[in-house]
Design a protein around this motif. Structure first.
Motif, short mmCIF file in Angstrom:
data_model
loop_
_atom_site.label_atom_id
_atom_site.label_comp_id
_atom_site.label_asym_id
_atom_site.label_seq_id
_atom_site.Cartn_x
_atom_site.Cartn_y
_atom_site.Cartn_z
N THR A 88 -6.70 37.39 41.33
CA THR A 88 -7.96 36.65 41.31
C THR A 88 -7.73 35.22 41.77
OG1 THR A 88 -9.72 35.79 39.87
CG2 THR A 88 -7.57 36.15 38.85
N PRO A 89 -8.70 34.62 42.47
CA PRO A 89 -8.55 33.23 42.89
C PRO A 89 -8.86 32.24 41.78
CG PRO A 89 -10.65 34.09 43.64
CD PRO A 89 -9.91 35.25 43.02
N TYR A 90 -9.36 32.73 40.66
CA TYR A 90 -9.81 31.83 39.60
C TYR A 90 -8.67 31.45 38.66
CZ TYR A 90 -14.55 32.98 41.04
OH TYR A 90 -15.71 33.14 41.75
N ALA A 91 -8.77 30.22 38.16
CA ALA A 91 -7.85 29.75 37.14
C ALA A 91 -8.45 30.05 35.77
CB ALA A 91 -7.62 28.25 37.30
N VAL A 92 -7.65 29.79 34.73
CA VAL A 92 -8.11 29.93 33.35
C VAL A 92 -8.01 28.57 32.68
CG1 VAL A 92 -7.60 30.97 31.10
CG2 VAL A 92 -7.46 32.36 33.18
N ASN A 93 -9.03 28.20 31.95
CA ASN A 93 -9.07 26.94 31.22
C ASN A 93 -7.87 26.86 30.27
OD1 ASN A 93 -9.71 24.95 29.21
ND2 ASN A 93 -11.87 25.12 29.74
N VAL A 94 -7.10 25.76 30.36
CA VAL A 94 -5.91 25.62 29.52
C VAL A 94 -6.28 25.64 28.04
CG1 VAL A 94 -4.01 24.07 28.87
CG2 VAL A 94 -4.62 24.37 31.28
N ALA A 95 -7.36 24.94 27.67
CA ALA A 95 -7.78 24.94 26.27
C ALA A 95 -8.12 26.35 25.80
CB ALA A 95 -8.98 24.01 26.08
N ALA A 96 -8.67 27.15 26.71
CA ALA A 96 -9.00 28.53 26.35
C ALA A 96 -7.75 29.29 25.98
CB ALA A 96 -9.71 29.22 27.52
N PHE A 97 -6.70 29.13 26.77
CA PHE A 97 -5.45 29.83 26.47
C PHE A 97 -4.86 29.36 25.14
CE2 PHE A 97 -0.84 28.98 26.60
CZ PHE A 97 -0.41 30.26 26.31
N VAL A 98 -4.84 28.04 24.92
CA VAL A 98 -4.25 27.49 23.71
C VAL A 98 -4.97 28.02 22.47
CG1 VAL A 98 -3.89 25.37 22.36
CG2 VAL A 98 -3.38 25.41 24.82
N ILE A 99 -6.30 27.97 22.48
CA ILE A 99 -7.08 28.39 21.32
C ILE A 99 -7.03 29.90 21.12
CG2 ILE A 99 -9.41 28.51 20.34
CD1 ILE A 99 -9.96 25.82 21.78
N HIS A 100 -7.32 30.63 22.18
CA HIS A 100 -7.52 32.07 22.04
C HIS A 100 -6.22 32.84 21.84
CE1 HIS A 100 -11.90 32.24 23.17
NE2 HIS A 100 -11.57 30.99 23.41
N ALA A 101 -5.17 32.46 22.56
CA ALA A 101 -3.90 33.15 22.39
C ALA A 101 -3.40 33.03 20.96
CB ALA A 101 -2.86 32.59 23.37
N ALA A 102 -3.59 31.85 20.37
CA ALA A 102 -3.13 31.63 18.99
C ALA A 102 -3.82 32.59 18.03
CB ALA A 102 -3.40 30.19 18.58
N ILE A 103 -5.14 32.72 18.17
CA ILE A 103 -5.90 33.55 17.23
C ILE A 103 -5.64 35.04 17.48
CG2 ILE A 103 -8.18 34.09 16.32
CD1 ILE A 103 -7.16 31.19 15.84
N HIS A 104 -5.63 35.44 18.74
CA HIS A 104 -5.41 36.86 19.06
C HIS A 104 -4.06 37.35 18.53
CE1 HIS A 104 -8.83 38.09 21.45
NE2 HIS A 104 -8.73 37.03 22.23
N THR A 105 -3.03 36.55 18.70
CA THR A 105 -1.69 37.01 18.35
C THR A 105 -1.41 36.94 16.85
OG1 THR A 105 -0.81 34.79 18.80
CG2 THR A 105 -0.70 36.41 20.58
N SER A 106 -2.25 36.24 16.10
CA SER A 106 -1.99 36.08 14.67
C SER A 106 -2.91 36.91 13.79
CB SER A 106 -2.15 34.60 14.28
OG SER A 106 -3.50 34.19 14.44
#
Length: 263
Positions: A88-106
């Motif tokens: 995909t040509p789109y990037a992902v919001n850095v804040a999105a990764f920081v917030i969401h990865a933390a909650i999903h993995t825990s």
């Protein structure tokens, strides 16, 4: 587009498993509903959904698209380290990764993580006690809202441990002076928790404005508030998990008005 073609689901792209495609459709619908009710913030904010069968992968919005532009196929698949797994040509919001990865993995129950800057929720997030038990909408969250203090834009990885700590066992967290985060086992559950919280927050602000003009607020006693909260969370009577009844109806509404989210 005629009524019949509007109901015909688009073909699933090659290489995507049926379970993932179904998840993409439901997540795209969630983005559209947040936009439809005016709780989005241009290209910002994010809703993520764990890819079925893959604990370390989730779907999230392409950075740069408005919520009402997002479709099933435009969603970006990333891993919990922020690596894109799609071409995909789109990037992902850095804040999105920081917030969401933390909650999903825990949190195993956090299949869907929703974060917005919806107006009333932000306004209530800056109040010391957050949401007050001033309406039946609010009773669901009585003593069941978490708080996370503002630390600046959420781009620092070391904030993840505090996000997880502060959320604890709750499904709703006010991010002080920032926004709201809800988690659900489905997009429908995460969305409906946002919807009910936002309704309660708007009512609270209206009541507080009336109180400032001289009206006296009535606060139900603790025992009654706790009883109501338990009724909601313990599914007493005919109460179901948020979204179980409402979400199919909302998707039908989208299908009648703009089924392009399914593309």
């Amino acid at each position: 587009m005629n009524a019949m073609s509007a109901r015909e689901p688009p073909a699933k792209p090659r290489g995507i498993e049926p379970a993932e495609w179904d998840a993409r459709i439901k997540l795209a619908a969630c983005y559209r509903m947040v936009a439809k009710l005016g709780m989005d913030d241009l290209i910002y904010n994010h809703i993520s959904l764990r890819v079925p069968g893959h604990e370390d992968q989730f779907l999230i919005n392409p950075y740069g698209l408005l919520f009402d532009e997002i479709t099933a196929s435009s969603l970006v698949k990333i891993d919990t380290k922020g690596n894109k797994l799609d071409d995909t040509p789109y990037a992902v919001n850095v804040a999105a990764f920081v917030i969401h990865a933390a909650i999903h993995t825990s949190n195993h129950d956090a299949a869907c993580v929703l974060h917005t800057h919806s107006d009333a929720s932000v306004a209530v997030s800056g109040q010391e006690n957050g949401l007050l038990p001033l309406s039946q909408f609010a009773m669901r969250f009585y003593d069941r809202q978490a708080f996370h203090d503002y630390e600046g834009v959420a781009i620092d990885l070391d904030e993840q441990v505090r996000l997880v700590r502060d959320l604890g066992p709750h499904k709703v967290m006010l991010m002080r002076n920032h926004g709201i985060l809800t988690v659900g086992r489905t997009p429908g559950e995460a969305f409906m928790l946002l919807y009910y919280f936002e309704r309660a927050a708007r009512i609270q602000l209206q009541m507080q404005a009336a109180a400032a003009a001289g009206a006296k607020l009535v606060m139900p006693p603790h025992e009654v508030c706790e009883k109501a909260a338990r009724q909601f969370w313990e599914l007493k009577g005919d109460i179901l998990v948020p979204g179980e009844r409402e979400w199919p109806a909302l998707m039908r509404q989208l299908d009648r008005t703009d089924p392009s989210y399914r593309n």
